[in-house]
Design a protein around this motif. Structure first.
Motif, short mmCIF file in Angstrom:
data_model
loop_
_atom_site.label_atom_id
_atom_site.label_comp_id
_atom_site.label_asym_id
_atom_site.label_seq_id
_atom_site.Cartn_x
_atom_site.Cartn_y
_atom_site.Cartn_z
N THR A 199 51.41 19.57 33.54
CA THR A 199 50.95 20.25 34.85
C THR A 199 49.89 21.04 34.54
OG1 THR A 199 52.62 21.56 34.80
CG2 THR A 199 53.26 19.73 35.98
N PRO A 200 48.93 20.97 35.29
CA PRO A 200 47.80 22.11 35.14
C PRO A 200 48.16 23.21 35.51
CG PRO A 200 47.11 20.49 37.00
CD PRO A 200 48.41 20.03 36.42
N PRO A 201 47.77 24.37 34.91
CA PRO A 201 48.11 25.84 34.94
C PRO A 201 47.56 26.17 36.75
CG PRO A 201 46.24 25.79 33.69
CD PRO A 201 46.73 24.25 33.79
N GLN A 202 48.37 26.93 37.07
CA GLN A 202 47.87 27.14 38.64
C GLN A 202 46.99 28.27 38.56
OE1 GLN A 202 49.25 25.78 41.49
NE2 GLN A 202 50.63 24.44 40.15
N PRO A 203 46.09 28.19 39.59
CA PRO A 203 44.94 29.27 39.56
C PRO A 203 45.39 30.47 39.65
CG PRO A 203 44.78 27.72 41.48
CD PRO A 203 46.06 27.19 40.55
N VAL A 204 44.91 31.60 39.18
CA VAL A 204 45.47 32.96 39.28
C VAL A 204 44.65 33.52 40.33
CG1 VAL A 204 45.41 35.12 38.10
CG2 VAL A 204 45.72 33.13 36.76
N PRO A 205 45.56 34.00 41.49
CA PRO A 205 45.06 34.54 42.64
C PRO A 205 44.35 35.91 42.18
CG PRO A 205 47.30 35.15 42.61
CD PRO A 205 47.04 34.09 41.33
N ASP A 206 43.10 36.11 42.87
CA ASP A 206 42.24 37.55 42.74
C ASP A 206 43.12 38.71 43.08
OD1 ASP A 206 40.05 36.02 42.07
OD2 ASP A 206 39.14 36.05 44.06
N GLN A 207 43.97 38.39 43.83
CA GLN A 207 44.73 39.68 44.23
C GLN A 207 46.22 39.22 45.15
OE1 GLN A 207 42.48 42.09 46.69
NE2 GLN A 207 43.01 41.04 48.72
N VAL A 208 47.21 39.78 45.19
CA VAL A 208 48.59 39.67 45.65
C VAL A 208 48.59 40.27 46.84
CG1 VAL A 208 50.99 39.74 45.54
CG2 VAL A 208 49.50 39.06 43.33
N ALA A 209 48.83 39.64 48.01
CA ALA A 209 49.02 40.39 49.33
C ALA A 209 50.30 39.85 50.13
CB ALA A 209 47.90 39.92 50.18
N PHE A 210 50.50 40.93 51.08
CA PHE A 210 51.82 40.61 51.96
C PHE A 210 51.30 39.52 52.82
CE2 PHE A 210 52.85 44.89 50.53
CZ PHE A 210 53.89 44.76 49.62
N ASP A 211 52.36 38.52 53.36
CA ASP A 211 51.98 37.78 54.23
C ASP A 211 52.17 38.35 55.61
OD1 ASP A 211 54.53 37.34 54.78
OD2 ASP A 211 54.36 35.16 53.51
N ARG A 212 51.65 37.56 56.64
CA ARG A 212 52.13 38.03 57.98
C ARG A 212 53.59 38.47 58.18
NH1 ARG A 212 49.16 37.41 63.07
NH2 ARG A 212 47.64 36.33 61.71
N VAL A 213 54.43 37.59 57.70
CA VAL A 213 55.82 37.62 58.00
C VAL A 213 56.19 38.80 57.34
CG1 VAL A 213 58.30 36.56 57.79
CG2 VAL A 213 56.36 35.21 58.55
N GLU A 214 55.98 38.97 56.09
CA GLU A 214 56.57 40.43 55.20
C GLU A 214 56.01 41.54 55.51
OE1 GLU A 214 56.28 37.54 50.97
OE2 GLU A 214 54.41 38.57 51.87
#
Length: 115
Positions: A10-25
């Protein structure tokens, strides 16, 4: 000597530039924030979106250390849970997979005995 069959790569998942809260959170956090502001407990907040975590900090006044930090760390999803509430002293008050359940530790602060 035993030959192992090839495993599925399984190819590695791309690393996000930043983590954020979604609308529900964010909706759950801001609902709690609104109740605490109405009760006169909290006055200000700040949000930080970093590479490995998102933080919602709560303040009594603008120029002081945060009373609480609500953190989202996706790397801890499979371990202790990606959501945590951290107190002013750095102690983790609650940690888990479900944000509303984790936020309940702060809602208890609204319940006070009647004198």
């Amino acid at each position: 000597m035993t030959v192992q069959p090839p495993t599925q790569f399984t190819p590695p998942q791309p690393v996000p530039d930043q983590v954020a809260f979604d609308r529900v959170e964010l909706s759950a956090i801001l609902a709690l924030y609104g109740r605490m502001v109405a009760a006169g407990e909290w006055r200000d907040y700040a949000m930080s979106f970093l590479r490995d975590m998102a933080v919602f900090s709560v303040f009594r006044r603008a120029a002081e250390f945060p009373l609480y930090r609500i953190e989202k760390r996706p790397k801890l999803r499979a371990r202790q849970g990606m959501y945590s509430v951290v107190g002013m002293d750095g102690q983790i008050l609650k940690r888990g997979q479900d944000l509303p359940t984790v936020l309940r530790v702060l809602e208890r602060k609204l319940i006070r005995p009647v004198d």
